[in-house]
Scaffold this motif. Structure first.
Motif, PDB file in Angstrom:
ATOM      1  N   SER A  50      -3.011  -5.118  -3.454  1.00 44.48           N
ATOM      2  CA  SER A  50      -2.305  -4.122  -4.267  1.00 44.48           C
ATOM      3  C   SER A  50      -2.364  -2.736  -3.629  1.00 44.48           C
ATOM      4  O   SER A  50      -2.620  -1.721  -4.295  1.00 44.48           O
ATOM      5  CB  SER A  50      -2.878  -4.091  -5.691  1.00 44.48           C
ATOM      6  OG  SER A  50      -2.774  -5.361  -6.309  1.00 44.48           O
ATOM      7  N   ASN A  51      -2.141  -2.700  -2.306  1.00 41.64           N
ATOM      8  CA  ASN A  51      -2.107  -1.452  -1.532  1.00 41.64           C
ATOM      9  C   ASN A  51      -3.424  -0.688  -1.578  1.00 41.64           C
ATOM     10  O   ASN A  51      -3.447   0.553  -1.662  1.00 41.64           O
ATOM     11  CB  ASN A  51      -0.961  -0.551  -1.990  1.00 41.64           C
ATOM     12  CG  ASN A  51       0.397  -1.123  -1.634  1.00 41.64           C
ATOM     13  OD1 ASN A  51       0.651  -1.500  -0.503  1.00 41.64           O
ATOM     14  ND2 ASN A  51       1.277  -1.207  -2.630  1.00 41.64           N
ATOM     15  N   HIS A  52      -4.536  -1.399  -1.474  1.00 40.77           N
ATOM     16  CA  HIS A  52      -5.842  -0.751  -1.475  1.00 40.77           C
ATOM     17  C   HIS A  52      -6.069  -0.013  -0.159  1.00 40.77           C
ATOM     18  O   HIS A  52      -5.652  -0.475   0.910  1.00 40.77           O
ATOM     19  CB  HIS A  52      -6.939  -1.798  -1.677  1.00 40.77           C
ATOM     20  CG  HIS A  52      -8.259  -1.205  -2.057  1.00 40.77           C
ATOM     21  ND1 HIS A  52      -9.211  -0.873  -1.126  1.00 40.77           N
ATOM     22  CD2 HIS A  52      -8.770  -0.866  -3.269  1.00 40.77           C
ATOM     23  CE1 HIS A  52     -10.263  -0.370  -1.742  1.00 40.77           C
ATOM     24  NE2 HIS A  52     -10.021  -0.345  -3.043  1.00 40.77           N
ATOM     25  N   TYR A  53      -6.759   1.118  -0.241  1.00 44.53           N
ATOM     26  CA  TYR A  53      -6.976   1.931   0.962  1.00 44.53           C
ATOM     27  C   TYR A  53      -7.738   1.187   2.054  1.00 44.53           C
ATOM     28  O   TYR A  53      -7.546   1.458   3.250  1.00 44.53           O
ATOM     29  CB  TYR A  53      -7.706   3.229   0.607  1.00 44.53           C
ATOM     30  CG  TYR A  53      -9.129   3.053   0.111  1.00 44.53           C
ATOM     31  CD1 TYR A  53     -10.196   2.923   1.003  1.00 44.53           C
ATOM     32  CD2 TYR A  53      -9.425   3.037  -1.252  1.00 44.53           C
ATOM     33  CE1 TYR A  53     -11.502   2.784   0.546  1.00 44.53           C
ATOM     34  CE2 TYR A  53     -10.724   2.896  -1.714  1.00 44.53           C
ATOM     35  CZ  TYR A  53     -11.751   2.767  -0.817  1.00 44.53           C
ATOM     36  OH  TYR A  53     -13.041   2.609  -1.262  1.00 44.53           O
ATOM     37  N   LEU A  99      -2.161  -5.364   2.699  1.00 51.21           N
ATOM     38  CA  LEU A  99      -1.817  -4.362   1.698  1.00 51.21           C
ATOM     39  C   LEU A  99      -1.198  -5.002   0.459  1.00 51.21           C
ATOM     40  O   LEU A  99      -1.542  -4.650  -0.679  1.00 51.21           O
ATOM     41  CB  LEU A  99      -0.856  -3.334   2.300  1.00 51.21           C
ATOM     42  CG  LEU A  99      -1.486  -2.328   3.261  1.00 51.21           C
ATOM     43  CD1 LEU A  99      -0.415  -1.544   4.003  1.00 51.21           C
ATOM     44  CD2 LEU A  99      -2.404  -1.367   2.515  1.00 51.21           C
ATOM     45  N   VAL A 100      -0.301  -5.962   0.658  1.00 54.30           N
ATOM     46  CA  VAL A 100       0.316  -6.641  -0.486  1.00 54.30           C
ATOM     47  C   VAL A 100      -0.739  -7.379  -1.303  1.00 54.30           C
ATOM     48  O   VAL A 100      -0.782  -7.285  -2.536  1.00 54.30           O
ATOM     49  CB  VAL A 100       1.415  -7.614  -0.012  1.00 54.30           C
ATOM     50  CG1 VAL A 100       1.852  -8.529  -1.153  1.00 54.30           C
ATOM     51  CG2 VAL A 100       2.614  -6.837   0.516  1.00 54.30           C
ATOM     52  N   GLU A 147      -1.101  -6.211   8.695  1.00 56.43           N
ATOM     53  CA  GLU A 147      -1.455  -5.102   7.807  1.00 56.43           C
ATOM     54  C   GLU A 147      -0.687  -5.193   6.499  1.00 56.43           C
ATOM     55  O   GLU A 147      -1.244  -4.965   5.420  1.00 56.43           O
ATOM     56  CB  GLU A 147      -1.170  -3.764   8.482  1.00 56.43           C
ATOM     57  CG  GLU A 147      -1.534  -2.584   7.584  1.00 56.43           C
ATOM     58  CD  GLU A 147      -1.103  -1.244   8.153  1.00 56.43           C
ATOM     59  OE1 GLU A 147      -1.537  -0.204   7.609  1.00 56.43           O
ATOM     60  OE2 GLU A 147      -0.311  -1.240   9.123  1.00 56.43           O
ATOM     61  N   ARG A 148       0.604  -5.556   6.578  1.00 50.26           N
ATOM     62  CA  ARG A 148       1.400  -5.619   5.351  1.00 50.26           C
ATOM     63  C   ARG A 148       0.909  -6.736   4.432  1.00 50.26           C
ATOM     64  O   ARG A 148       0.875  -6.562   3.204  1.00 50.26           O
ATOM     65  CB  ARG A 148       2.882  -5.829   5.693  1.00 50.26           C
ATOM     66  CG  ARG A 148       3.808  -5.597   4.526  1.00 50.26           C
ATOM     67  CD  ARG A 148       3.680  -4.180   4.017  1.00 50.26           C
ATOM     68  NE  ARG A 148       4.009  -4.053   2.587  1.00 50.26           N
ATOM     69  CZ  ARG A 148       3.508  -3.147   1.795  1.00 50.26           C
ATOM     70  NH1 ARG A 148       2.634  -2.277   2.257  1.00 50.26           N
ATOM     71  NH2 ARG A 148       3.850  -3.086   0.533  1.00 50.26           N
ATOM     72  N   SER A 161      -5.554  -0.564   4.866  1.00 48.07           N
ATOM     73  CA  SER A 161      -4.697   0.188   5.783  1.00 48.07           C
ATOM     74  C   SER A 161      -5.282   0.168   7.188  1.00 48.07           C
ATOM     75  O   SER A 161      -6.468   0.449   7.384  1.00 48.07           O
ATOM     76  CB  SER A 161      -4.559   1.644   5.316  1.00 48.07           C
ATOM     77  OG  SER A 161      -3.898   1.699   4.069  1.00 48.07           O
TER      78      SER A 161
END
Length: 478
Positions: A212-215, A208-209, A204-205, A218
């Motif tokens: 650019s931490n897009h929803y 997200l990285v 998951e990380r 998640s």
């Protein structure tokens, strides 16, 4: 009687008396004789009025016949003789979960799961399995980021059954409150310990990285499951499958076009339609980081690390550029196996792959993945960077390019004798508006690879100033 229970203070083990009481209750329970309520039941109780074939054309270079049905659905037919008992069937339309509002994104992605639990045509999954006993046929809805549709397979004699299931998936999925609650309970059970799984947290990380931490990256949580909205699920499903003209169907395998055509008229040309395609995907705004990002994930106690190094690599929607990007990834994978595993002995395996988000342009990544001991991570990351910079500066050798070409020739020779290859290739060419006849000429692009061509690919797709490094390490070093 044998009882197995977890060793937890809040879950006491059953006593001998409790077990005896349970046996007594079972012995005295009244049992109603079972009756088969499905006896004589048809899969589709009221067959729809059939449509017709409006036009047809052929793509002789790849042995494909394309039918346009009266309701606007296009069907691509590719008969093969690779497996005499396999027919693969898919349909797709542009859109997918990209069309859901951010607040409804989880509902959109869980549509297939709800249908899987609820069944179709007022038939539960158990009822469907009974009706399909003795048949080899399956079809189920699918939702990805930018497309949605159905997917399945059948034996040649059960193609009609698969098309009936496809019809039910479009027209009568069982999106009931009972199925919804059952799905939530099952998901909650599956997700309960996900946050304690080091590899799940790491995956998951990385997502997200790299977004650019897009929803959309998640991971689903137990809290998300409890907040799901059945009406949002229904709205998404209904809107996405309301217009059959949005869809293109692909059938590949051991079938006869003359036999399949009337089945398509009955079960596909009859699907509800406005007659005109209207669905397309939406740019969700997923972007690769614009600078260097380095992160560590501390999770678990196992003395082992996983590392993913990603480089921004947008080959656009160009077929030749995408092939060159994949060839560069293949070459780097060969080189890193020699360096990281054979020379440094630092990892058991390393893999390099080019990934993108078709048909959405402007996003792609070269991803280098390897496992190692925690103390070796920095050394191996340095070795990867050194080899990438060398290939960007000097370019690959003719011998390295020859290895990639030989590997691609063997893979292509094997793939062209597989139904899944043709299904995926035909759908990709259609999605990206490429010439499907070019599938027959893929050997030519292999021969066009050269040290100079791949040198340019390395300079283009491995930017030192736009990359990410994410590493999983144990919480406690041993």
């Amino acid at each position: 009687v044998l009882a197995v229970a977890p060793e937890r203070k809040d879950v006491p083990a059953p006593t001998v008396e409790a077990l005896r009481a349970a046996v007594s209750r079972a012995e005295s329970a009244e049992v109603t004789a079972w009756t088969d309520v499905l006896a004589g039941r048809a899969l589709v109780e009221k067959p729809p009025p059939p449509g017709a074939v409006a036009s047809r054309r052929t793509i002789p270079e790849v042995g494909v016949t394309v039918l346009t049905l009266s309701n606007g659905v296009e069907v691509w037919l590719k008969p093969t003789d690779f497996k005499n008992d396999q027919v693969l069937i898919t349909s797709y339309a542009l859109g997918g979960s990209s069309l859901a509002a951010p607040a409804d994104f989880h509902e959109a992605t869980l549509v297939p799961a709800l249908v899987g639990v609820g069944g179709m045509g007022d038939l539960s999954p158990v009822d469907l399995s009974k009706l399909l006993s003795g048949k080899i046929a399956q079809m189920a809805p699918q939702v990805s980021a930018y497309t949605h549709g159905t997917s399945g397979q059948a034996s040649p004699r059960d193609i009609e059954t698969a098309l009936q299931l496809n019809y039910l998936a479009f027209t009568s999925p069982n999106l009931t409150p009972d199925a919804f609650e059952l799905m939530k309970r099952r998901l909650a059970g599956l997700l309960e310990n996900q946050a304690q799984n080091p590899r799940a947290v790491f995956r998951e990380r990385v997502e997200l990285v790299n977004t650019s931490n897009h929803y959309s990256a998640s991971a689903l949580t137990v809290a998300d499951v409890q907040a799901l909205d059945l009406e949002a699920l229904r709205r998404f499903y209904t809107s996405r499958f309301a217009n059959a003209a949005d869809f293109t169907v692909f059938i590949v395998g051991a079938f006869d076009i003359a036999i399949v055509t009337p089945l398509l008229e009955q079960w596909v040309a009859s699907l509800p339609s406005t007659g005109t395609p209207s669905s397309t995907f939406r740019d969700m705004g997923i972007r690769f980081p614009a600078a260097l990002v380095t992160e560590e994930v501390k999770k678990g106690r196992e003395p082992a690390s996983q590392t993913v190094m990603s480089y921004f690599a947008d080959a656009g929607l160009d077929e030749l550029e995408m092939h060159r990007a994949r060839a560069a990834a293949s070459l780097l994978s060969i080189r890193l196996r020699d360096i990281l595993r054979e020379e440094l002995g630092g990892t058991y395996g390393v893999n390099v792959a080019y990934q993108n988000a078709l048909p959405q342009p402007n996003y792609g990544a070269m991803m280098v993945q390897f496992g190692s001991a925690p103390e070796n991570v920095d050394k191996l990351v340095g070795a990867v960077n050194k080899e990438v910079e060398r290939l960007k500066g000097e370019g690959p050798s003719p011998e390295d390019v020859a290895k990639v070409q030989e590997l691609e020739r063997r893979d292509l020779e094997t793939a062209t004798r597989e139904n899944q290859y043709w299904l995926g290739s035909l759908q990709t060419t259609h999605t990206l508006r490429w010439d499907a006849a070019g599938i027959a000429r893929r050997g030519e692009r292999i021969e066009k690879l050269s040290p100079a061509v791949l040198h340019e690919a390395f300079k283009k797709y491995f930017p030192a100033n736009r990359r990410t490094v994410v590493t999983l390490k144990p919480e406690v070093t041993q």
